[in-house]
Motif scaffolding. Sequence first.
Motif, PDB file in Angstrom:
ATOM      1  N   SER A  30       0.600  -1.332  -0.083  1.00 43.79           N
ATOM      2  CA  SER A  30       0.147   0.089   0.315  1.00 43.79           C
ATOM      3  C   SER A  30       0.940   1.289   0.112  1.00 43.79           C
ATOM      4  O   SER A  30       0.451   1.887  -0.024  1.00 43.79           O
ATOM      5  N   ALA A  31       2.075   1.447  -0.065  1.00 43.02           N
ATOM      6  CA  ALA A  31       3.184   2.090   0.409  1.00 43.02           C
ATOM      7  C   ALA A  31       3.188   3.425  -1.005  1.00 43.02           C
ATOM      8  O   ALA A  31       2.967   4.198  -1.154  1.00 43.02           O
ATOM      9  N   PHE A  32       3.478   2.302  -1.949  1.00 48.22           N
ATOM     10  CA  PHE A  32       2.765   3.686  -3.788  1.00 48.22           C
ATOM     11  C   PHE A  32       1.880   3.883  -4.037  1.00 48.22           C
ATOM     12  O   PHE A  32       2.076   5.606  -4.083  1.00 48.22           O
ATOM     13  N   ALA A  33       0.329   3.611  -3.466  1.00 46.36           N
ATOM     14  CA  ALA A  33      -0.679   4.658  -3.869  1.00 46.36           C
ATOM     15  C   ALA A  33      -0.931   5.044  -1.983  1.00 46.36           C
ATOM     16  O   ALA A  33      -1.701   6.031  -2.709  1.00 46.36           O
ATOM     17  N   ALA A  34      -0.198   5.579  -1.442  1.00 49.74           N
ATOM     18  CA  ALA A  34      -0.065   6.503  -0.350  1.00 49.74           C
ATOM     19  C   ALA A  34       0.820   7.596  -0.332  1.00 49.74           C
ATOM     20  O   ALA A  34      -0.186   8.647  -0.664  1.00 49.74           O
ATOM     21  N   GLU A  35       1.406   6.772  -1.004  1.00 46.67           N
ATOM     22  CA  GLU A  35       2.810   8.120  -1.499  1.00 46.67           C
ATOM     23  C   GLU A  35       1.849   9.060  -2.807  1.00 46.67           C
ATOM     24  O   GLU A  35       1.763  10.535  -2.841  1.00 46.67           O
ATOM     25  N   ALA A  36       1.132   8.025  -3.661  1.00 46.67           N
ATOM     26  CA  ALA A  36       0.398   8.809  -4.844  1.00 46.67           C
ATOM     27  C   ALA A  36      -0.837  10.004  -4.152  1.00 46.67           C
ATOM     28  O   ALA A  36      -0.956  11.350  -4.964  1.00 46.67           O
ATOM     29  N   LEU A  37      -1.449   9.499  -3.519  1.00 45.09           N
ATOM     30  CA  LEU A  37      -2.662  10.343  -2.494  1.00 45.09           C
ATOM     31  C   LEU A  37      -1.641  11.626  -1.881  1.00 45.09           C
ATOM     32  O   LEU A  37      -1.777  12.810  -2.314  1.00 45.09           O
ATOM     33  N   GLY A  38      -0.542  11.626  -1.370  1.00 42.44           N
ATOM     34  CA  GLY A  38       0.213  12.665  -0.922  1.00 42.44           C
ATOM     35  C   GLY A  38       0.900  13.013  -1.332  1.00 42.44           C
ATOM     36  O   GLY A  38       0.966  14.147  -1.197  1.00 42.44           O
ATOM     37  N   HIS A  39       1.434  13.100  -3.265  1.00 44.97           N
ATOM     38  CA  HIS A  39       1.780  14.317  -4.459  1.00 44.97           C
ATOM     39  C   HIS A  39       0.558  14.697  -4.826  1.00 44.97           C
ATOM     40  O   HIS A  39       0.664  16.120  -4.577  1.00 44.97           O
ATOM     41  N   SER A  50      -1.515  19.656  -5.241  1.00 45.28           N
ATOM     42  CA  SER A  50      -3.172  20.460  -5.291  1.00 45.28           C
ATOM     43  C   SER A  50      -3.195  20.349  -6.930  1.00 45.28           C
ATOM     44  O   SER A  50      -3.776  20.481  -7.538  1.00 45.28           O
ATOM     45  N   TYR A  51      -3.077  18.532  -7.306  1.00 52.58           N
ATOM     46  CA  TYR A  51      -3.118  18.221  -8.656  1.00 52.58           C
ATOM     47  C   TYR A  51      -3.624  16.744  -8.255  1.00 52.58           C
ATOM     48  O   TYR A  51      -3.504  16.025  -7.968  1.00 52.58           O
ATOM     49  N   TRP A  52      -4.838  16.008 -10.367  1.00 48.63           N
ATOM     50  CA  TRP A  52      -5.049  14.814 -10.247  1.00 48.63           C
ATOM     51  C   TRP A  52      -3.696  13.784 -10.379  1.00 48.63           C
ATOM     52  O   TRP A  52      -2.978  14.516 -10.883  1.00 48.63           O
ATOM     53  N   VAL A  53      -3.388  12.636  -9.751  1.00 43.41           N
ATOM     54  CA  VAL A  53      -2.738  11.375  -9.705  1.00 43.41           C
ATOM     55  C   VAL A  53      -3.229  10.554 -10.642  1.00 43.41           C
ATOM     56  O   VAL A  53      -3.961  10.081  -9.403  1.00 43.41           O
ATOM     57  N   SER A  54      -3.409   9.923 -11.055  1.00 45.24           N
ATOM     58  CA  SER A  54      -3.846   8.606 -11.577  1.00 45.24           C
ATOM     59  C   SER A  54      -2.492   7.265 -11.206  1.00 45.24           C
ATOM     60  O   SER A  54      -1.172   7.420 -11.511  1.00 45.24           O
ATOM     61  N   PHE A  55      -2.549   6.280 -10.588  1.00 46.10           N
ATOM     62  CA  PHE A  55      -2.250   5.080  -9.898  1.00 46.10           C
ATOM     63  C   PHE A  55      -2.560   4.297 -10.782  1.00 46.10           C
ATOM     64  O   PHE A  55      -2.911   3.514 -10.329  1.00 46.10           O
ATOM     65  N   SER A  56      -1.511   3.639 -11.783  1.00 47.91           N
ATOM     66  CA  SER A  56      -1.677   2.598 -12.698  1.00 47.91           C
ATOM     67  C   SER A  56      -0.922   1.750 -12.095  1.00 47.91           C
ATOM     68  O   SER A  56       0.525   1.737 -12.299  1.00 47.91           O
ATOM     69  N   ALA A  57      -1.219  -0.127 -11.324  1.00 53.36           N
ATOM     70  CA  ALA A  57      -0.173  -0.900 -11.023  1.00 53.36           C
ATOM     71  C   ALA A  57      -0.862  -1.951 -11.397  1.00 53.36           C
ATOM     72  O   ALA A  57      -2.035  -2.175 -11.950  1.00 53.36           O
ATOM     73  N   HIS A  58      -0.496  -3.433 -11.242  1.00 54.44           N
ATOM     74  CA  HIS A  58      -0.522  -4.672 -12.120  1.00 54.44           C
ATOM     75  C   HIS A  58      -1.857  -4.966 -11.052  1.00 54.44           C
ATOM     76  O   HIS A  58      -1.861  -4.946  -9.516  1.00 54.44           O
ATOM     77  N   ALA A  59      -3.064  -5.919 -11.518  1.00 55.69           N
ATOM     78  CA  ALA A  59      -3.459  -6.477 -10.787  1.00 55.69           C
ATOM     79  C   ALA A  59      -3.580  -7.566  -9.523  1.00 55.69           C
ATOM     80  O   ALA A  59      -4.184  -6.550  -8.550  1.00 55.69           O
ATOM     81  N   PRO A  60      -2.337  -8.136  -9.697  1.00 57.26           N
ATOM     82  CA  PRO A  60      -2.235  -8.462  -7.704  1.00 57.26           C
ATOM     83  C   PRO A  60      -1.690  -7.853  -7.072  1.00 57.26           C
ATOM     84  O   PRO A  60      -2.351  -8.078  -5.188  1.00 57.26           O
ATOM     85  N   GLN A  61      -2.001  -6.308  -6.778  1.00 60.00           N
ATOM     86  CA  GLN A  61      -1.630  -5.381  -6.361  1.00 60.00           C
ATOM     87  C   GLN A  61      -3.022  -4.989  -5.428  1.00 60.00           C
ATOM     88  O   GLN A  61      -2.658  -4.196  -4.494  1.00 60.00           O
ATOM     89  N   SER A  62      -4.172  -5.547  -6.192  1.00 64.17           N
ATOM     90  CA  SER A  62      -5.464  -4.860  -6.096  1.00 64.17           C
ATOM     91  C   SER A  62      -5.790  -5.311  -4.418  1.00 64.17           C
ATOM     92  O   SER A  62      -6.805  -4.809  -3.579  1.00 64.17           O
ATOM     93  N   ILE A  63      -5.168  -6.699  -4.539  1.00 61.57           N
ATOM     94  CA  ILE A  63      -6.077  -6.622  -2.997  1.00 61.57           C
ATOM     95  C   ILE A  63      -5.851  -5.881  -1.617  1.00 61.57           C
ATOM     96  O   ILE A  63      -6.383  -5.670  -1.316  1.00 61.57           O
ATOM     97  N   VAL A  64      -4.399  -4.659  -1.635  1.00 65.71           N
ATOM     98  CA  VAL A  64      -4.145  -3.920  -0.562  1.00 65.71           C
ATOM     99  C   VAL A  64      -4.362  -2.659  -1.197  1.00 65.71           C
ATOM    100  O   VAL A  64      -4.416  -1.543  -1.056  1.00 65.71           O
TER     101      VAL A  64
END
Length: 327
Positions: A233-242, A247-261
Amino acid sequence: MTRNGNLKRRIRARAAKTGESYTAALQHIRKPEDNPSIGSMRMAVAQTSVFDDPRDSSALHSAGAEMRQLMKKAHKAGARLIHFPEGATCFPNKRIMSESGPREIGPSDWTRCQWGVLREEVEATRKLAGQLKLWTVFGSVHQLTAPNRPHNSLYVISDRGELVTRYDERLLSNTKISHMYSPGKIPVTFAVDGFRFGCSLGMEVHYPEIFIEYERHDVDCVLFSTSGERPSSAFAAEALGHAASNSYWVSFSAHAPQSIVAPAGIAAPDGQWAALCPTNGEAGIAVADIRTDPEHPARPWRRKARADLYAPHHVEGDPRSDSRNLF
């Protein structure tokens, strides 16, 4: 003040009713047609299956077919742009590629890659983007002239089916820079329907300077693509922080196995998810209407704060300011 107060009450009431973030509720209440200065565009973010063996022609074909299926879903949902993960076409496994592997990780042997098949799939994806009138951004390996190692890249395909630019990962991991890829050198931006996008890749979410740099380039959204099978979940949390800190949008795209968390998603400028892919470990998309509001004060204020706003207000020569051992 009364009008502003009423607006805030309406926003909070909607957020409480729907569970949306404050920013998402604001976007629905302050529709673009009500305020011509607010721009809007629908985009999709994708999470895809992991294909990590570039020697396997059938796997490369499967990766391309899956991407194009998701492109059709995004088009059906009304998206103008779809954003895919790092290595969406194939994310070469460091042990498979190692010339001394798989037990040892050493320099990658890129002659093992089925470059011809990879290009077939990239070309088919390019053509479909033009047919669907859908901007398409996806991760792939970009071959250089031998003996140079390839770049780890994001291709940007326009709604005319044209390759308009390419972003190469600049801040590589230890394994990538030691054994696999050549680093990129420059930031890359492009525009769609009046929205400016920046690109980021791999582990660059760890580096705030990448995202601050794009803020200076006046982007409205950064497309960050990453990869891997281990849920984190670290990368997703950092994307939210950025998103929140710039004050802009961030699209976070990762592979499907990571989607569990940490499913792929689109972060709003308030640091909340505007849309998230399914958390079932399977390929899919999420869609959100991203918006720009030039009248919102947060981003201009932060630009002032990052300049010399405070220097004229510093207190000089006051012992109660200079001393650090007084209450």
